[in-house]
Design a protein around this motif. Sequence first.
Motif, PDB file in Angstrom:
ATOM      1  N   TYR A   8       0.724  -1.361  -0.089  1.00 33.15           N
ATOM      2  CA  TYR A   8      -0.087   0.260  -0.269  1.00 33.15           C
ATOM      3  C   TYR A   8       0.857   1.100   0.318  1.00 33.15           C
ATOM      4  N   ILE A   9       0.199   2.210  -0.743  1.00 30.90           N
ATOM      5  CA  ILE A   9       1.173   3.640  -0.788  1.00 30.90           C
ATOM      6  C   ILE A   9       0.152   5.375  -0.146  1.00 30.90           C
ATOM      7  N   PRO A  10       0.817   5.613   0.421  1.00 32.82           N
ATOM      8  CA  PRO A  10      -0.036   6.555   0.887  1.00 32.82           C
ATOM      9  C   PRO A  10      -0.736   7.027   0.103  1.00 32.82           C
ATOM     10  N   VAL A  11      -1.343   7.949  -0.367  1.00 37.22           N
ATOM     11  CA  VAL A  11      -1.795   8.665  -0.926  1.00 37.22           C
ATOM     12  C   VAL A  11      -2.752   9.659  -0.607  1.00 37.22           C
ATOM     13  N   ALA A  29      -3.033  10.038   5.252  1.00 36.62           N
ATOM     14  CA  ALA A  29      -2.861  10.138   4.509  1.00 36.62           C
ATOM     15  C   ALA A  29      -4.119   8.581   3.678  1.00 36.62           C
ATOM     16  N   PRO A  30      -5.045   8.263   3.559  1.00 36.52           N
ATOM     17  CA  PRO A  30      -5.300   7.047   3.070  1.00 36.52           C
ATOM     18  C   PRO A  30      -4.349   5.954   2.643  1.00 36.52           C
ATOM     19  N   LEU A  31      -4.791   4.611   2.140  1.00 31.35           N
ATOM     20  CA  LEU A  31      -2.989   3.878   2.022  1.00 31.35           C
ATOM     21  C   LEU A  31      -3.979   3.119   0.552  1.00 31.35           C
ATOM     22  N   ILE A  32      -3.325   3.315  -0.210  1.00 31.12           N
ATOM     23  CA  ILE A  32      -4.121   3.270  -2.001  1.00 31.12           C
ATOM     24  C   ILE A  32      -3.264   1.576  -2.259  1.00 31.12           C
ATOM     25  N   PRO A  33      -3.457   0.613  -2.631  1.00 26.52           N
ATOM     26  CA  PRO A  33      -2.693  -0.511  -3.417  1.00 26.52           C
ATOM     27  C   PRO A  33      -1.662  -0.089  -4.195  1.00 26.52           C
ATOM     28  N   GLN A  36      -2.992   0.628  -8.692  1.00 21.08           N
ATOM     29  CA  GLN A  36      -4.070   1.351  -8.452  1.00 21.08           C
ATOM     30  C   GLN A  36      -3.024   2.591  -8.562  1.00 21.08           C
ATOM     31  N   VAL A  37      -1.902   2.361  -8.009  1.00 18.88           N
ATOM     32  CA  VAL A  37      -1.491   4.094  -8.160  1.00 18.88           C
ATOM     33  C   VAL A  37      -0.114   4.758  -8.979  1.00 18.88           C
ATOM     34  N   ALA A  65      -4.279   2.667 -18.125  1.00 17.03           N
ATOM     35  CA  ALA A  65      -3.516   3.388 -17.445  1.00 17.03           C
ATOM     36  C   ALA A  65      -3.666   5.114 -17.334  1.00 17.03           C
ATOM     37  N   PRO A  66      -3.874   5.435 -16.462  1.00 13.04           N
ATOM     38  CA  PRO A  66      -3.624   7.489 -17.084  1.00 13.04           C
ATOM     39  C   PRO A  66      -2.941   7.531 -18.183  1.00 13.04           C
ATOM     40  N   PRO A  67      -3.712   8.992 -19.561  1.00 13.64           N
ATOM     41  CA  PRO A  67      -3.332   9.091 -20.323  1.00 13.64           C
ATOM     42  C   PRO A  67      -2.030   9.721 -19.598  1.00 13.64           C
ATOM     43  N   ARG A  68      -0.799   9.717 -21.299  1.00  9.03           N
ATOM     44  CA  ARG A  68       0.453  10.838 -21.202  1.00  9.03           C
ATOM     45  C   ARG A  68      -0.041  11.372 -21.476  1.00  9.03           C
TER      46      ARG A  68
END
Length: 144
Positions: A8-11, A29-33, A36-37, A65-68
């Motif tokens: 998990y990563i805090p975001v 910060a909430p922890l996000i898998p 998903q980051v 994935a997010p667009p570039r």
Amino acid sequence: MVQGSRTYIPVMPEHEWYRAELEQVEVFAPLIPAEQVWVEVLGARNEIVPHDRNDMPDRLVSLDAPPRREPIAIMDVSRLTGHRVVQVVEGVERRDLRAVTELHTSTDGYTCARVATELEWYRWAANGRAPKTREIPVNLLWIE
């Protein structure tokens, strides 16, 4: 942070990070898998180069994935205030800037915009005090 077999990563929202910096407070910060980051990586792929106005950018994106986002020349946008901008001088990029004004003519007759650091931008949003700004000629600015 690893819990069981997942990482998990805090975001947190950007404005919360800047608020914590300005007020010198701890923010949770909430922890996000991790899967998903996405992290934006600057480098050769994001090099800012002039483009031909007749080139139609490829509009197809992956839904995985997010667009570039390609940098856009300031003269190619209709609204500037609030956007992240990049100042490019002799091939060196200065990021962490926000446009504080629309385009205007400087006292020297150049087309310019006033910019502030992102910290100053968020301080302005938080307390209403006008940010310290710099006037930058339009030929040195790009929108991220």
